[in-house]
Design an enzyme around this catalytic site. Structure first.
Site, PDB file in Angstrom:
ATOM      1  N   ARG A   2      -3.766   6.288   0.729  1.00 55.56           N
ATOM      2  CA  ARG A   2      -4.070   7.293   1.778  1.00 55.56           C
ATOM      3  C   ARG A   2      -3.215   8.395   2.186  1.00 55.56           C
ATOM      4  O   ARG A   2      -3.567   9.734   2.520  1.00 55.56           O
ATOM      5  CB  ARG A   2      -5.647   7.916   2.049  1.00 55.56           C
TER       6      ARG A   2
ATOM      7  N   ARG B 195      -7.219  11.948  -5.621  1.00 56.93           N
ATOM      8  CA  ARG B 195      -9.281  11.572  -5.020  1.00 56.93           C
ATOM      9  C   ARG B 195     -10.179  12.193  -4.409  1.00 56.93           C
ATOM     10  O   ARG B 195     -11.023  12.246  -4.660  1.00 56.93           O
ATOM     11  CB  ARG B 195      -8.490  10.351  -4.227  1.00 56.93           C
TER      12      ARG B 195
ATOM     13  N   TYR C  44     -14.746 -11.717   0.574  1.00 57.50           N
ATOM     14  CA  TYR C  44     -15.369 -10.943   0.058  1.00 57.50           C
ATOM     15  C   TYR C  44     -16.690 -11.357  -0.810  1.00 57.50           C
ATOM     16  O   TYR C  44     -17.607 -10.572  -0.179  1.00 57.50           O
ATOM     17  CB  TYR C  44     -14.405  -9.715  -0.205  1.00 57.50           C
TER      18      TYR C  44
ATOM     19  N   ASP D 233      -7.011  -2.703  -7.153  1.00 54.30           N
ATOM     20  CA  ASP D 233      -6.978  -3.856  -6.742  1.00 54.30           C
ATOM     21  C   ASP D 233      -6.991  -5.107  -6.306  1.00 54.30           C
ATOM     22  O   ASP D 233      -8.099  -5.342  -8.043  1.00 54.30           O
ATOM     23  CB  ASP D 233      -8.331  -2.786  -6.094  1.00 54.30           C
TER      24      ASP D 233
ATOM     25  N   ARG E 165       0.667  -1.641   0.164  1.00 53.05           N
ATOM     26  CA  ARG E 165       0.211  -0.095  -0.087  1.00 53.05           C
ATOM     27  C   ARG E 165       0.664   1.212   0.124  1.00 53.05           C
ATOM     28  O   ARG E 165       0.267   2.351   0.382  1.00 53.05           O
ATOM     29  CB  ARG E 165      -1.206   0.097   1.005  1.00 53.05           C
TER      30      ARG E 165
HETATM   31  O1  CP3 Z   1       0.061  -2.163  -2.669  1.00 54.75           O
HETATM   32  C1  CP3 Z   1      -0.597  -0.828  -3.206  1.00 54.75           C
HETATM   33  O2  CP3 Z   1       0.290   0.138  -3.283  1.00 54.75           O
HETATM   34  C2  CP3 Z   1      -0.856  -0.814  -4.172  1.00 54.75           C
HETATM   35  C3  CP3 Z   1      -2.519  -1.148  -4.357  1.00 54.75           C
HETATM   36  C4  CP3 Z   1      -3.370  -2.219  -3.977  1.00 54.75           C
HETATM   37  C5  CP3 Z   1      -4.556  -1.233  -3.493  1.00 54.75           C
HETATM   38  N1  CP3 Z   1      -5.132  -2.648  -2.751  1.00 54.75           N
HETATM   39  C6  CP3 Z   1      -4.979   0.114  -4.001  1.00 54.75           C
HETATM   40  C7  CP3 Z   1      -6.421   0.390  -2.150  1.00 54.75           C
HETATM   41  C8  CP3 Z   1      -2.979  -3.290  -3.150  1.00 54.75           C
HETATM   42  C9  CP3 Z   1      -1.950  -3.895  -3.458  1.00 54.75           C
HETATM   43  C10 CP3 Z   1      -4.529  -3.524  -2.575  1.00 54.75           C
HETATM   44  C11 CP3 Z   1      -4.862  -4.792  -2.095  1.00 54.75           C
HETATM   45  C12 CP3 Z   1      -5.453  -5.340  -1.315  1.00 54.75           C
HETATM   46  N2  CP3 Z   1      -7.026  -4.948  -1.330  1.00 54.75           N
HETATM   47  C13 CP3 Z   1      -6.110  -6.305  -0.887  1.00 54.75           C
HETATM   48  C14 CP3 Z   1      -4.731  -7.738  -0.098  1.00 54.75           C
HETATM   49  C15 CP3 Z   1      -3.406  -6.354   0.738  1.00 54.75           C
HETATM   50  C16 CP3 Z   1      -4.396  -6.279   2.179  1.00 54.75           C
HETATM   51  O3  CP3 Z   1      -4.324  -4.616   2.639  1.00 54.75           O
HETATM   52  O4  CP3 Z   1      -4.541  -6.981   2.737  1.00 54.75           O
HETATM   53  C17 CP3 Z   1      -6.842  -6.109   0.303  1.00 54.75           C
HETATM   54  C18 CP3 Z   1      -7.740  -7.042   1.069  1.00 54.75           C
HETATM   55  C19 CP3 Z   1      -7.712  -5.116  -0.566  1.00 54.75           C
HETATM   56  C20 CP3 Z   1      -9.425  -5.177  -0.607  1.00 54.75           C
HETATM   57  C21 CP3 Z   1      -9.453  -3.764   0.144  1.00 54.75           C
HETATM   58  N3  CP3 Z   1      -9.096  -2.300  -0.879  1.00 54.75           N
HETATM   59  C22 CP3 Z   1     -10.292  -2.796   0.710  1.00 54.75           C
HETATM   60  C23 CP3 Z   1     -10.202  -3.835   2.505  1.00 54.75           C
HETATM   61  C24 CP3 Z   1     -10.129  -1.797   1.074  1.00 54.75           C
HETATM   62  C25 CP3 Z   1     -10.641  -0.822   1.863  1.00 54.75           C
HETATM   63  C26 CP3 Z   1      -9.569  -0.241   2.730  1.00 54.75           C
HETATM   64  C27 CP3 Z   1      -9.107   1.030   2.911  1.00 54.75           C
HETATM   65  O5  CP3 Z   1      -7.772   0.745   3.278  1.00 54.75           O
HETATM   66  O6  CP3 Z   1     -10.395   1.585   2.464  1.00 54.75           O
HETATM   67  C28 CP3 Z   1      -9.798  -1.134  -0.457  1.00 54.75           C
HETATM   68  C29 CP3 Z   1      -9.320   0.075  -0.756  1.00 54.75           C
HETATM   69  C30 CP3 Z   1      -8.115   0.575  -1.731  1.00 54.75           C
HETATM   70  N4  CP3 Z   1      -7.139  -0.209  -2.409  1.00 54.75           N
HETATM   71  C31 CP3 Z   1      -8.080   2.034  -0.475  1.00 54.75           C
HETATM   72  C32 CP3 Z   1      -6.435   2.100  -2.251  1.00 54.75           C
HETATM   73  C33 CP3 Z   1      -5.092   2.581  -1.603  1.00 54.75           C
HETATM   74  C34 CP3 Z   1      -8.379   2.931  -0.725  1.00 54.75           C
HETATM   75  C35 CP3 Z   1      -9.358   3.991  -1.332  1.00 54.75           C
HETATM   76  C36 CP3 Z   1      -9.680   4.958  -1.176  1.00 54.75           C
HETATM   77  O7  CP3 Z   1      -8.763   5.776  -1.559  1.00 54.75           O
HETATM   78  O8  CP3 Z   1     -10.107   5.200  -0.452  1.00 54.75           O
END
Ligand code: CP3
Length: 354
Positions: A40, A49, A161, A84, A36
């Protein structure tokens, strides 16, 4: 100057710290990237965003490239594709959204065999072409500076999910299907595994230098249940990717699953902070590389504490080739950027062999 010769570019990347560490070759310093790393906590990300939804950022290759590049200023040793793990669900026939404050919401969670049978086993070109375009755009923009990591969610994490409809605490609906109707469970996991396998193969063909499989929530399972209900599907994914690029196999809460994850596949095994790195690496086996494993919340502490924890991780790795420094899970949204930058510099300096 832009490197345009594809052979020179390949050589340049092959000698990168990150890819060398994936192959357990000695490096001048320990490579670091952060799960990540785009997101944010960065003001540049929040500014984008404010104008675009999360899904718009993922679906527009130019924007996905811009976000992927944002953390490069921190000096990390690899870029990770901005996307994602849930993206494949939409073309499979299970649309979702990122709801404000709630995380992902799947509109019509799986509750019946008919819904499982209706899921489409898609090719990546069929509904995920924008991700492949993003990879090509990012590779051009990176121009060989650092390798690009592609990724996908693992079948169990994606199934959770799909079934729970979003994030979960107990995974009760998921396990109810798993224990109560193994035939439907295997039908669902089989479809997810084949979609993920095809998607990762397509990411590699599009130019990803490495791929990571995220099994973020698999630590919910006991070793026996992992072996019975999950491992065959992870094996299907990881044994079907070829040997062109290294594979990182990541999960959290996996301290009792490491041997089984190793068996399922991956050149690099992810460790979270609950398992001390030296113990984890011994259990994974020193014939594999490891990635991790500082607690992401340590980044909220003063710098001397951050350095103490980072040093502990480096000491546990003991300079053995094949350690990629990372957090045990993704960076949290309120993390101070200056601390992240200081961590990257510290890991490079403290591990420098020069
Ligand atoms: O690592 C990186 O920089 C690459 C981008 C990336 C995102 N999601 C962007 C994202 C990666 C590799 C993921 C993987 C992901 N997504 C996982 C596996 C990794 C982990 O954290 O366990 C999972 C479980 C998800 C599912 C997911 N996507 C969730 C649970 C959420 C919401 C939680 C949160 O942090 O808000 C997302 C949204 C998401 N994916 C965001 C980002 C940057 C936040 C979106 C926003 O800008 O509001």
């Amino acid at each position: 100057m832009a490197v345009t010769d594809p052979i020179r570019l390949t050589n340049l990347l092959a000698s990168s710290r990150f890819l060398k560490a994936c192959r357990r070759e000695a490096t001048d310093a320990t490579p670091i990237w952060l799960m990540r790393q785009a997101g944010r906590y960065m003001p540049e990300y929040r500014a984008l965003r404010a104008k675009h939804s999360m899904l718009d950022l993922c679906k527009n290759p130019a924007l996905a490239c811009e976000v992927t590049m944002q953390p490069m200023q921190l000096g990390v040793d690899a870029a990770i594709l901005f996307a994602d793990i849930l993206l494949p669900l939409e073309p499979m026939g299970a649309p979702f959204e990122f709801a404000k404050g709630e995380g992902p919401v799947v509109h019509d969670p799986i509750a019946s065999r008919a819904q499982i049978d209706a899921l489409r086993v898609i090719d990546a070109d069929d509904g995920l072409g924008y991700v492949l375009e993003a990879i090509k755009t990012i590779k051009k923009e990176l121009n060989g500076r650092v390798p690009l990591i592609g990724f996908a969610g693992a079948p169990f994490t994606l199934a959770s999910y799909l079934i729970e409809g979003g994030k979960s605490t107990h995974f009760a609906k998921t396990k109810k299907l798993m224990y109560g109707d193994p035939d439907s469970w295997n039908a669902l996991m089989g479809k997810l595994a084949e979609v993920v396998r095809r998607y990762l193969v397509a990411q590699i063909a599009a130019g990803a230098d490495c791929v990571q499989l995220f099994d973020s929530w698999v630590g919910q399972l006991s070793p026996d249940d992992y072996r019975e209900y999950v491992q065959p599907h992870v094996k299907h994914v990881l044994s079907g990717l070829g040997h062109e690029v290294p594979i990182i196999h990541f999960g959290t809460g996996t301290s009792t699953l490491l041997e089984l994850q190793r068996e399922a596949g991956g050149d690099v095994i992810g460790l979270d902070w609950r398992t001390p790195l030296a113990d984890g690496w011994k259990r994974v086996g020193h014939d594999r590389a490891v990635q991790g494993n500082m607690d992401p919340t340590v980044l909220f502490a003063p710098l001397d504490v951050v350095k103490k924890h980072a040093k502990r991780v480096l000491d546990a790795a003991g300079g053995r080739p094949g350690h990629i420094f990372n957090l045990g899970h993704g960076i949290l949204p309120e993390t101070p950027v200056a601390t992240v930058k200081a961590l990257v510099d510290f890991v490079h300096e403290a591990s420098s062999k020069k």
